[in-house]
Every structure is written in C-alpha cells, then in structure tokens.
Scaffold this active site. Sequence first.
Site, PDB file in Angstrom:
ATOM      1  N   HIS A  25       3.830  -2.168   3.216  1.00 57.26           N
ATOM      2  CA  HIS A  25       4.241  -0.585   2.665  1.00 57.26           C
ATOM      3  C   HIS A  25       5.595  -0.591   2.258  1.00 57.26           C
ATOM      4  O   HIS A  25       6.644  -0.840   3.234  1.00 57.26           O
ATOM      5  CB  HIS A  25       3.765   0.329   3.950  1.00 57.26           C
ATOM      6  CG  HIS A  25       2.407   0.325   4.518  1.00 57.26           C
ATOM      7  ND1 HIS A  25       2.147  -0.672   5.521  1.00 57.26           N
ATOM      8  CD2 HIS A  25       1.098   0.930   4.285  1.00 57.26           C
ATOM      9  CE1 HIS A  25       0.900  -0.484   5.902  1.00 57.26           C
ATOM     10  NE2 HIS A  25       0.321   0.353   5.144  1.00 57.26           N
TER      11      HIS A  25
ATOM     12  N   ASP B  19       0.808  -1.198   0.103  1.00 55.76           N
ATOM     13  CA  ASP B  19       0.042   0.094   0.021  1.00 55.76           C
ATOM     14  C   ASP B  19       0.794   1.240   0.167  1.00 55.76           C
ATOM     15  O   ASP B  19       1.798   1.340   0.374  1.00 55.76           O
ATOM     16  CB  ASP B  19      -0.828  -0.001   1.135  1.00 55.76           C
ATOM     17  CG  ASP B  19      -2.120  -0.832   1.204  1.00 55.76           C
ATOM     18  OD1 ASP B  19      -2.170  -1.571   0.192  1.00 55.76           O
ATOM     19  OD2 ASP B  19      -2.862  -0.850   1.722  1.00 55.76           O
TER      20      ASP B  19
END
Length: 262
Positions: free
Chosen positions: A218, A73
């Site tokens: 991430h 993400d």
Amino acid sequence: MPLWSKLPIKKRERRPFGFPTVAAVCLALTLSGCAQVDTTSPADARNHAAKSGQVRFGTVDCREAKCIALTFDAGPSENSARLLDILREKHVPATFFLLGKRHIEQYPELVKRMAAEGHEVASHTWDHKILTRIPDRRIREELTRPDDAIERLTGRKPTLMRPPQGRTDANVHRICRELGLSEVLWSVTAKDYLTTDPRLITRRVLDQASRDGIILLHDIYRGTVPAVPGIIDALKERGYVFVTVPQLLAPGKAVPGKVYRP
C-alpha cells in the site's frame, strides 16, 4: 464480528496519516474470507492459453522467466509520485488497484501518470465497501464508478479489480462477469498497515516471495515506499523479473468473472 468492522466512517476519516485506517486494515488481511473461492493460478492461465494455440507473450515469457508482480492497493496518495519515480528508475512495471473516493478524485494527475508510464491501472472499488455484504445495486456502483473515472483519465477502462479484504463470492463473480472484470487476489502481504519500518516490510516480502507471486503493498503508508527499492533490488538479485498482472498471465488473458491467485 471484529471491532474494526463496527467503527463509523467519521471515526476513520479523523485518523492521521500513517495510522492504519479501518479500510486499509481490511485491504491486507489474510484471505480467510475467500478460502473456499475457486481461483486460477497464473501458471494455469498460461498453460490453458498455450494449449489453445495462443502464443503472444508480450515482453516476457513467464513460462521461462522467474516472474513476480508488484501491486499496490488503495492509492493514489501523497506518496505515489515518489513511488512512480522509483519504479521508473528501476525499470519496474507495477499494477495499481486504485480507490475512487478521496484517492482518484484527489490525485487525477497521478492516475494519468501511472498509465502513461506503462503501469496497469485497475480498481479497488469506489469506497472500499465489502462487496459480499452489500446489495447488487451497490456492488455495481462500487465497481463502475472507479472504472468510469479511470477511463476518463487514461482513455482505457480497467479489466481487473481487487475486492476489498479479498472477500468475494459467486454473486460478486457474476456481476464482475457482466461488467467485464476479473478479480485479482495476492500471495504475499507485508502487513504494511501495522508498521512504519521499511526493513520489516522488506523482510516480510522477501520471506514470502516465490515464482508467479503477487505482492500486495500500500503506497498510502509512510513506511512502504521507502521499502520498495530494497525489495526490487533483492528480488532482482534472486533472479526475479517484475511484470504486471496481465503480463504474468500471458499468453492467457484475464477472463471476466474469474478470480486469479498464485
């Protein structure tokens, strides 16, 4: 209301790289905000499609293989090129849920590379607004702007999105359905916004991994990308096969307006 939700945007933008920004902390919180949302598991998606006579599984049949999906993400970032090198070396596909503002805008060549190297390129909204807290007009803007930008760069409009903080509701589902988008949540989070220790990130992922899992990481944090080789190697040793989210659902296809979570 948590303290971080009250911090102004300018305050967040001044934080140095490696310190968890407000938006990124929201990204990987637990799914407490969507606990009552009806979700469809990858297994249910596969079984429904198989019963309907759909038999095209692509490269992997996850009814037989022990599949797991690696997702990232909030990129692209300055770390994404190294991550793509690792994924190419390890022959692992991933699904990238990208942010528009300050990410797609800043790293267009990395978006092109993600698509060219066979990864699934999807949306994490334009500016990480919590979709359940904004009016319909702004929800549509948060969803259409990154999709349009990705389509211009890759030639393919995304069909998947991940709602910031995992927060969604019936209204968001309705708008996603209108826009041809399915929502994808997760089952594994390393809380990599809280640590720069690759060993800890690796251990957290391995402790939570299970068949049909969707791993949330991430690549904006400096400890995450160094953890990826160890995560991949350890899960391969356990017999896992890495797939994109669409492949995890195959022969089913993600249905616009539906929410998918293991």
